[in-house]
Design a protein around this motif. Structure first.
Motif, mmCIF file in Angstrom:
data_model
loop_
_atom_site.group_PDB
_atom_site.id
_atom_site.type_symbol
_atom_site.label_atom_id
_atom_site.label_comp_id
_atom_site.label_asym_id
_atom_site.label_seq_id
_atom_site.Cartn_x
_atom_site.Cartn_y
_atom_site.Cartn_z
ATOM 1 N N MET A 101 0.843 -1.190 0.000
ATOM 2 C CA MET A 101 0.000 0.000 0.000
ATOM 3 C C MET A 101 0.878 1.240 0.000
ATOM 4 N N PRO A 102 0.450 2.299 -0.654
ATOM 5 C CA PRO A 102 -0.839 2.477 -1.327
ATOM 6 C C PRO A 102 -0.872 1.934 -2.757
ATOM 7 N N GLY A 103 0.194 1.213 -3.157
ATOM 8 C CA GLY A 103 0.266 0.734 -4.534
ATOM 9 C C GLY A 103 -0.915 -0.123 -4.961
ATOM 10 N N MET A 104 -1.323 -1.074 -4.108
ATOM 11 C CA MET A 104 -2.435 -1.959 -4.464
ATOM 12 C C MET A 104 -3.744 -1.189 -4.591
ATOM 13 N N ALA A 105 -3.939 -0.205 -3.737
ATOM 14 C CA ALA A 105 -5.149 0.619 -3.840
ATOM 15 C C ALA A 105 -5.141 1.405 -5.156
ATOM 16 N N LEU A 106 -3.968 1.868 -5.549
ATOM 17 C CA LEU A 106 -3.842 2.584 -6.818
ATOM 18 C C LEU A 106 -4.134 1.658 -7.992
ATOM 19 N N ILE A 107 -3.613 0.440 -7.949
ATOM 20 C CA ILE A 107 -3.861 -0.532 -9.023
ATOM 21 C C ILE A 107 -5.343 -0.868 -9.100
ATOM 22 N N ALA A 108 -5.999 -0.982 -7.941
ATOM 23 C CA ALA A 108 -7.449 -1.246 -7.940
ATOM 24 C C ALA A 108 -8.205 -0.102 -8.602
ATOM 25 N N ALA A 109 -7.775 1.123 -8.344
ATOM 26 C CA ALA A 109 -8.423 2.283 -8.966
ATOM 27 C C ALA A 109 -8.195 2.284 -10.469
ATOM 28 N N PHE A 110 -6.983 1.906 -10.884
ATOM 29 C CA PHE A 110 -6.679 1.842 -12.321
ATOM 30 C C PHE A 110 -7.503 0.751 -13.004
ATOM 31 N N HIS A 111 -7.604 -0.401 -12.339
ATOM 32 C CA HIS A 111 -8.394 -1.510 -12.909
ATOM 33 C C HIS A 111 -9.863 -1.129 -13.047
ATOM 34 N N LYS A 112 -10.382 -0.382 -12.090
ATOM 35 C CA LYS A 112 -11.770 0.067 -12.163
ATOM 36 C C LYS A 112 -11.983 0.967 -13.368
ATOM 37 N N ARG A 113 -11.004 1.796 -13.675
ATOM 38 C CA ARG A 113 -11.100 2.699 -14.825
ATOM 39 C C ARG A 113 -10.901 1.971 -16.153
ATOM 40 N N HIS A 114 -9.987 0.975 -16.146
ATOM 41 C CA HIS A 114 -9.613 0.300 -17.391
ATOM 42 C C HIS A 114 -9.612 -1.210 -17.173
ATOM 43 N N PRO A 115 -10.789 -1.824 -17.052
ATOM 44 C CA PRO A 115 -10.869 -3.241 -16.682
ATOM 45 C C PRO A 115 -10.311 -4.208 -17.718
ATOM 46 N N SER A 116 -10.163 -3.782 -18.970
ATOM 47 C CA SER A 116 -9.679 -4.705 -19.992
ATOM 48 C C SER A 116 -8.158 -4.783 -20.068
ATOM 49 N N ILE A 117 -7.467 -3.947 -19.317
ATOM 50 C CA ILE A 117 -6.001 -3.952 -19.349
ATOM 51 C C ILE A 117 -5.466 -5.006 -18.376
ATOM 52 N N GLU A 118 -4.582 -5.848 -18.874
ATOM 53 C CA GLU A 118 -3.950 -6.871 -18.035
ATOM 54 C C GLU A 118 -2.852 -6.211 -17.204
ATOM 55 N N ILE A 119 -2.861 -6.467 -15.898
ATOM 56 C CA ILE A 119 -1.886 -5.851 -14.993
ATOM 57 C C ILE A 119 -1.062 -6.942 -14.317
ATOM 58 N N ALA A 120 0.243 -6.832 -14.424
ATOM 59 C CA ALA A 120 1.148 -7.726 -13.696
ATOM 60 C C ALA A 120 1.856 -6.895 -12.623
ATOM 61 N N VAL A 121 2.009 -7.463 -11.437
ATOM 62 C CA VAL A 121 2.622 -6.749 -10.320
ATOM 63 C C VAL A 121 3.863 -7.502 -9.852
ATOM 64 N N GLU A 122 4.954 -6.775 -9.704
ATOM 65 C CA GLU A 122 6.176 -7.331 -9.140
ATOM 66 C C GLU A 122 6.552 -6.508 -7.907
ATOM 67 N N THR A 123 7.001 -7.177 -6.859
ATOM 68 C CA THR A 123 7.366 -6.487 -5.629
ATOM 69 C C THR A 123 8.860 -6.653 -5.361
ATOM 70 N N GLY A 124 9.398 -5.733 -4.586
ATOM 71 C CA GLY A 124 10.813 -5.809 -4.261
ATOM 72 C C GLY A 124 11.231 -4.613 -3.430
ATOM 73 N N SER A 125 12.502 -4.543 -3.141
ATOM 74 C CA SER A 125 13.030 -3.422 -2.369
ATOM 75 C C SER A 125 13.056 -2.171 -3.243
ATOM 76 N N HIS A 126 13.374 -1.051 -2.602
ATOM 77 C CA HIS A 126 13.489 0.217 -3.325
ATOM 78 C C HIS A 126 14.490 0.084 -4.474
ATOM 79 N N GLU A 127 15.646 -0.517 -4.190
ATOM 80 C CA GLU A 127 16.666 -0.697 -5.221
ATOM 81 C C GLU A 127 16.182 -1.623 -6.329
ATOM 82 N N ASP A 128 15.490 -2.706 -5.946
ATOM 83 C CA ASP A 128 15.004 -3.664 -6.940
ATOM 84 C C ASP A 128 14.036 -3.007 -7.920
ATOM 85 N N VAL A 129 13.076 -2.252 -7.390
ATOM 86 C CA VAL A 129 12.059 -1.638 -8.241
ATOM 87 C C VAL A 129 12.670 -0.548 -9.118
#
Length: 299
Positions: A101-129
């Motif tokens: 969070m708040p990333g997942m809440a943001l992705i949920a808002a994006f999906h609500k606006r654009h439900p046909s777009i496929e979203i992949a999520v990767e997590t990691g440290s600040h350096e990794d991302v």
């Protein structure tokens, strides 16, 4: 052997004439016949027999047309791959998150606006991302304290600070805030190097004149959270780093009250409808979190 020659052969085999193939390919008839003749000459084969004014494929040509169909399908797949990152109908977006969070809440808002777009999520440290954005392994990252770098296009999502998290059964849980001087007397749970949370924690302890040795050093925010839940010590996280409200207590640390910007960011030279749509969602999300006076609404 070129794609244009393969297309010409396949079109002639499908239509039965150079003229019809030229119309299908939207090129001139001499261009089609030249490509077929050049292929026949170069490889010493006959690709078509003429019967009653119709060009019929030879057995060699039929085999070649089978290959041509597979190549055409591969070309269509390649086109879909290249275009899906720039369409709002069936596009695909990969997002890198440092915190749930708040990333997942943001992705949920994006999906609500654009439900046909496929979203992949990767997590990691600040350096990794950050590295994943730079190497284009992810399209967009969402992190606190994003580097001020001209290579990045960025959009503010929210501002937040780091807090201490404690188990409710500990004496500290009754307090609303706790100082670094008090924290060094507790078993501490730190994040590994490369964590934006840990950078803030390290700065705060150094500024207060302390260099504590942690009981545990863990590589993810969730691991720190679970260690606190199990009563192993005091951990640290971004105030809005999770939507979970069970078990742990969040305590303000006076030396860590400075707020940092959490932003969505991408490479500045990445321009597409998908990127624009995501950043527009970030702006809308921030507006929802802020009150009429522009201040962040309480969570």
């Amino acid at each position: 052997m070129t794609l244009s020659r393969i297309r010409a052969v396949n079109a002639v085999a499908a239509s039965g004439s150079f003229a019809a193939a030229a119309r299908a390919l939207r090129i001139s008839q001499p261009a089609v016949s030249r490509q077929v003749r050049e292929l026949e000459t170069e490889y010493g084969v006959r690709l078509f027999d003429r019967k009653n004014g119709v060009l019929l494929p030879t057995p060699v040509c039929s085999e070649l047309c089978d290959v041509a169909e597979r190549m055409a399908e591969a070309e269509r797949v390649a086109t879909r791959i290249l275009t899906r990152h720039n369409t709002l109908l069936n596009g695909r977006l990969t997002v890198g998150l440092g915190n749930s969070m708040p990333g997942m809440a943001l992705i949920a808002a994006f999906h609500k606006r654009h439900p046909s777009i496929e979203i992949a999520v990767e997590t990691g440290s600040h350096e990794d991302v950050t590295r994943a954005v730079l190497t284009r392994e992810v399209d967009i990252g969402v992190l606190p304290d994003v580097p001020r770098d001209g290579r990045f296009r960025r959009e503010l999502l929210m501002r937040q600070n780091v807090v201490a998290i404690v188990h409710p059964d500990t004496p500290l849980a009754a307090a609303r805030e706790v100082s670094c001087a008090r924290l060094v007397r507790e078993p501490l749970i730190f994040r590994t190097r490369g964590s934006s949370t840990q950078r803030v924690v390290d700065r705060a302890f150094r500024a207060a004149g302390f260099d504590p040795v942690p009981l545990l050093t863990l590589d993810t925010r969730d691991a720190v959270y679970e260690a606190v839940v199990n009563g192993l010590g005091v951990g640290f996280m971004w105030r809005h780093g999770t939507a979970r409200t069970d078990v742990v207590r969040r305590l303000t640390v006076p030396e860590m009250v400075k707020e940092y910007e959490e932003s969505a960011f991408a490479l500045a030279d990445e321009k597409s409808l998908l990127h624009d749509a995501f950043f527009a969602t970030v702006r809308a999300f921030r507006a929802e979190q802020e009150g009429p006076d522009g201040r962040e609404a309480p969570c």
